[in-house]
Write an enzyme that holds these catalytic residues in place. Structure first.
Site, PDB file in Angstrom:
ATOM      1  N   ASP A  61      27.675  42.386  34.377  1.00 34.15           N
ATOM      2  CA  ASP A  61      28.014  41.014  34.757  1.00 34.15           C
ATOM      3  C   ASP A  61      28.889  40.994  36.007  1.00 34.15           C
ATOM      4  O   ASP A  61      28.691  40.182  36.911  1.00 34.15           O
ATOM      5  CB  ASP A  61      28.747  40.315  33.613  1.00 34.15           C
ATOM      6  CG  ASP A  61      27.821  39.985  32.456  1.00 34.15           C
ATOM      7  OD1 ASP A  61      27.841  38.847  31.990  1.00 34.15           O
ATOM      8  OD2 ASP A  61      27.073  40.872  32.026  1.00 34.15           O
ATOM      9  N   CYS A 102      29.352  46.970  28.470  1.00 33.04           N
ATOM     10  CA  CYS A 102      29.372  45.703  29.200  1.00 33.04           C
ATOM     11  C   CYS A 102      28.938  44.546  28.306  1.00 33.04           C
ATOM     12  O   CYS A 102      28.329  44.727  27.256  1.00 33.04           O
ATOM     13  CB  CYS A 102      28.482  45.793  30.439  1.00 33.04           C
ATOM     14  SG  CYS A 102      28.786  44.480  31.647  1.00 33.04           S
ATOM     15  N   ASP A 103      29.236  43.340  28.789  1.00 26.45           N
ATOM     16  CA  ASP A 103      29.221  42.113  27.997  1.00 26.45           C
ATOM     17  C   ASP A 103      28.051  41.942  27.041  1.00 26.45           C
ATOM     18  O   ASP A 103      28.241  41.676  25.862  1.00 26.45           O
ATOM     19  CB  ASP A 103      29.235  40.898  28.929  1.00 26.45           C
ATOM     20  CG  ASP A 103      30.507  40.800  29.733  1.00 26.45           C
ATOM     21  OD1 ASP A 103      31.293  41.765  29.730  1.00 26.45           O
ATOM     22  OD2 ASP A 103      30.728  39.762  30.380  1.00 26.45           O
ATOM     23  N   LYS A 104      26.828  42.034  27.527  1.00 25.01           N
ATOM     24  CA  LYS A 104      25.678  41.663  26.700  1.00 25.01           C
ATOM     25  C   LYS A 104      25.235  42.763  25.762  1.00 25.01           C
ATOM     26  O   LYS A 104      24.490  42.520  24.819  1.00 25.01           O
ATOM     27  CB  LYS A 104      24.497  41.229  27.594  1.00 25.01           C
ATOM     28  CG  LYS A 104      24.837  40.088  28.539  1.00 25.01           C
ATOM     29  CD  LYS A 104      25.465  38.902  27.835  1.00 25.01           C
ATOM     30  CE  LYS A 104      26.040  37.890  28.791  1.00 25.01           C
ATOM     31  NZ  LYS A 104      27.218  38.351  29.533  1.00 25.01           N
ATOM     32  N   CYS A 174      35.744  45.361  31.583  1.00 22.49           N
ATOM     33  CA  CYS A 174      36.764  44.521  32.216  1.00 22.49           C
ATOM     34  C   CYS A 174      37.940  44.262  31.274  1.00 22.49           C
ATOM     35  O   CYS A 174      37.756  43.949  30.100  1.00 22.49           O
ATOM     36  CB  CYS A 174      36.144  43.209  32.677  1.00 22.49           C
ATOM     37  SG  CYS A 174      34.861  43.440  33.932  1.00 22.49           S
ATOM     38  N   GLU A 424      26.711  33.022  34.937  1.00 22.57           N
ATOM     39  CA  GLU A 424      28.128  32.693  34.856  1.00 22.57           C
ATOM     40  C   GLU A 424      28.635  32.244  36.224  1.00 22.57           C
ATOM     41  O   GLU A 424      28.183  32.727  37.262  1.00 22.57           O
ATOM     42  CB  GLU A 424      28.934  33.910  34.389  1.00 22.57           C
ATOM     43  CG  GLU A 424      28.575  34.350  32.991  1.00 22.57           C
ATOM     44  CD  GLU A 424      29.301  35.597  32.546  1.00 22.57           C
ATOM     45  OE1 GLU A 424      29.240  35.916  31.356  1.00 22.57           O
ATOM     46  OE2 GLU A 424      29.924  36.268  33.402  1.00 22.57           O
ATOM     47  N   SER A 450      32.236  33.089  32.952  1.00 31.00           N
ATOM     48  CA  SER A 450      32.718  34.425  32.632  1.00 31.00           C
ATOM     49  C   SER A 450      33.922  34.323  31.713  1.00 31.00           C
ATOM     50  O   SER A 450      34.665  33.341  31.733  1.00 31.00           O
ATOM     51  CB  SER A 450      33.122  35.141  33.924  1.00 31.00           C
ATOM     52  OG  SER A 450      33.874  36.298  33.637  1.00 31.00           O
TER      53      SER A 450
END
Length: 540
Positions: A61, A102-104, A174, A424, A450
């Protein structure tokens, strides 16, 4: 064929476990997961299982933010989930441990376990450590905000470059309570990850041992037949939502928890649950993006277990099963609080009196929308619409300082279908923060935000513009009124008359942006953001 791959008679005596990895060296979030798989495999073998390796894609992302590639982010959640299902069911494997970063990748893991109901564990690779610049801890959030500050003349390009070079020092996702750390916490409170394991930063010396233990845990899940749907229940989803509200977590968590609930076929858990939770759950975690501290600081303070202790002591969550065989409350009771820490407050002395998000309905969002409240206390906003057809169009005007205090910025055609991919808007929100406009403008979109975004921002507007939602018919200068307490988002205009004028024969969809490939497939299958934007059947 299994013997040809190196297996022996002994390999067939115990369960065969998929070590499903989302490793890639494309970015810091997942670049160490290949190394983390080594102790995972060792733990599986020590517990009497046989590990077999699979890998899937991951879309960063942070790297794709603000670009056309960001459309692939939410799509990747569905592809990863499908990949896990096909690998595990296709080979009739006994269990799976899913390594995520990571995010997803994290919600994809939860969705796959919910869908398959095969014994499994989610192992998060951990947060990145803070970067440093002029005595200040940095995250990727600071880089995006510095872009806005540079455009406004608050800092120069040399300063921007130094911040960009210093923000991300190595492996890990992050570092604030952004989407990755929010969803890692959600996996813990859903019972799919052992308590404390996901809190450990990526480069911390304890991560290897935790990975080994997680490998042993998944074998134990198979032997004891602990199934994900025993953990993913209405109550555990509420527990996760409450923990996330207490830490002012990413609004993306709403989208992802709804998707997990859909995959687990949990009845009664819908978008309105988040408004109730947020109204009744003060923020006690002083975490970025709206607070002072980062994920590594939460780990040092006591981690998710400390959040859990506060929630249990105040009677806010209920006990449930977890992958370890212990109950959630048993896991929480073992957590310790670091003396003198001020990352996690008491409910009697919260950071904020209400949680970090709300659900709004009205002329603009008949199916609902999500407002993010992290970083400010305003609950009401009214102003004229500034309308943009894409994120790029808006960012260009923001960089030219064309947005003023009091404006309500509308970014449409960025929804799940219309984007496609529901990008995002961090580039825009961070630029507004950098220009000191975060608390002075509102931003509304059928896209997402985000976890690093903050300010008065409203996303997930449904129906989206591509489905003929009201947001498609807002015009420049329309007065928009947002009232979080009343749960309303309305516009002073006759939108039905505009629809009738523009489409006298009835509304018809515009041709899709993409007509072939993965993007077109996603756009054709994806459901409403109000139900998690999933592509699995059945959906409405």
């Amino acid at each position: 064929m299994l013997r040809a791959s190196g297996m022996t008679d002994e390999s067939f005596e115990g369960p065969i476990i998929a070590v499903f990895n989302t490793w890639t060296n494309m970015g810091p979030c997942n670049m160490h997961l290949d190394q983390l798989a080594v102790p995972v495999r060792a733990g599986i073998r020590a517990a009497g299982g046989t590990p077999v390796d699979f890998n899937s894609i991951a879309v960063s992302d942070g790297i794709t933010m603000g670009s056309d590639g960001m459309r692939a982010s939410l799509m990747s959640r569905e592809v990863i989930c499908d990949s896990i299902e096909l690998a595990v069911r296709g080979h009739s494997l006994d269990g799976v441990i899913i390594l995520v970063g990571c995010d997803k990748t994290i919600p994809a893991a939860g969705m796959a376990l919910a869908r398959m109901n095969v014994p499994g564990v989610v192992l998060y690779g951990g947060s990145i450590m803070p970067g440093h610049h002029k005595g200040k801890d940095l995250s990727v959030q600071d880089v995006f905000e510095a872009v806005g500050a540079c455009a406004a003349g608050i800092i120069d390009e040399d300063e921007l470059t130094e911040i960009e070079k210093s923000a991300c020092p190595g492996a890990g996702a992050c570092g604030g309570q952004f989407t990755a750390n929010s969803m890692a916490m959600a996996m813990t409170f859903l019972g799919l990850s052992p308590m404390g394991t996901n809190d450990i930063p990526a480069i911390h010396e304890d991560k290897t041992r935790a990975a080994y233990d997680a490998g042993m845990c998944v074998v134990d899940c198979v032997k004891e037949n602990r199934l994900p749907r025993e953990m993913i229940t209405h109550q555990s989803l509420m527990n996760a939502a409450i923990a996330l509200s207490a830490t002012a977590a990413s609004t993306n968590a709403i989208l992802h928890l709804l998707a997990i609930a859909t995959e687990a076929q949990v009845e009664g858990f819908d978008i309105d649950a988040f408004d109730h939770v947020s109204r009744t759950t003060p923020v006690i975690g002083d975490l970025k993006p709206g607070g002072r501290y980062m994920a590594a600081d939460l780990f040092n303070a006591g981690g998710s277990g400390l959040i859990g202790k506060r929630l249990v002591a105040d009677g806010r969550i209920e006990d449930q099963k977890t992958v370890t065989g212990k109950s959630l409350f048993e896991e929480i009771s073992a957590a310790t609080e670091t003396k003198g820490q001020d990352v996690v407050r008491q409910f009697a002395d919260p950071v904020k009196s209400r949680g970090g998000y709300g659900i709004l309905y009205g002329d603009l969002a008949p199916e609902g929308s999500v407002v993010k409240l992290a970083g400010h206390g305003a609950l009401h906003f009214e102003g004229p619409a500034r309308v943009f057809e894409s994120e790029e169009d808006c960012f260009e005007v923001v960089q030219a300082e064309g947005i003023k205090k009091g404006d309500v910025v509308i970014i449409r055609n960025e929804g799940p279908r219309g984007g496609p991919g529901m990008r995002e808007m961090l580039a825009v929100t961070a630029a507004l923060v950098g220009q000191d406009l975060a608390d002075h403008v509102a931003l509304i979109t059928d896209g997402r935000f985000s976890g690093a975004s903050y300010g008065f921002v409203i996303g997930h507007v449904a129906p989206e513009a591509a489905h003929g939602g009201p947001i498609a018919f807002i015009e420049e200068g329309d007065i928009i009124t947002i009232d979080v307490e009343a749960q309303t988002i309305n516009v002073a205009a006759d939108l039905k008359a505009r629809v009738a004028k523009e489409y006298p024969g009835g509304w018809t969809a515009k041709p899709p942006r993409d007509t072939s490939g993965a993007y077109a497939k996603f756009a054709a299958l994806v459901g409403s953001a109000s139900k998690g934007a999933v592509t699995s059947f059945p959906f409405e």
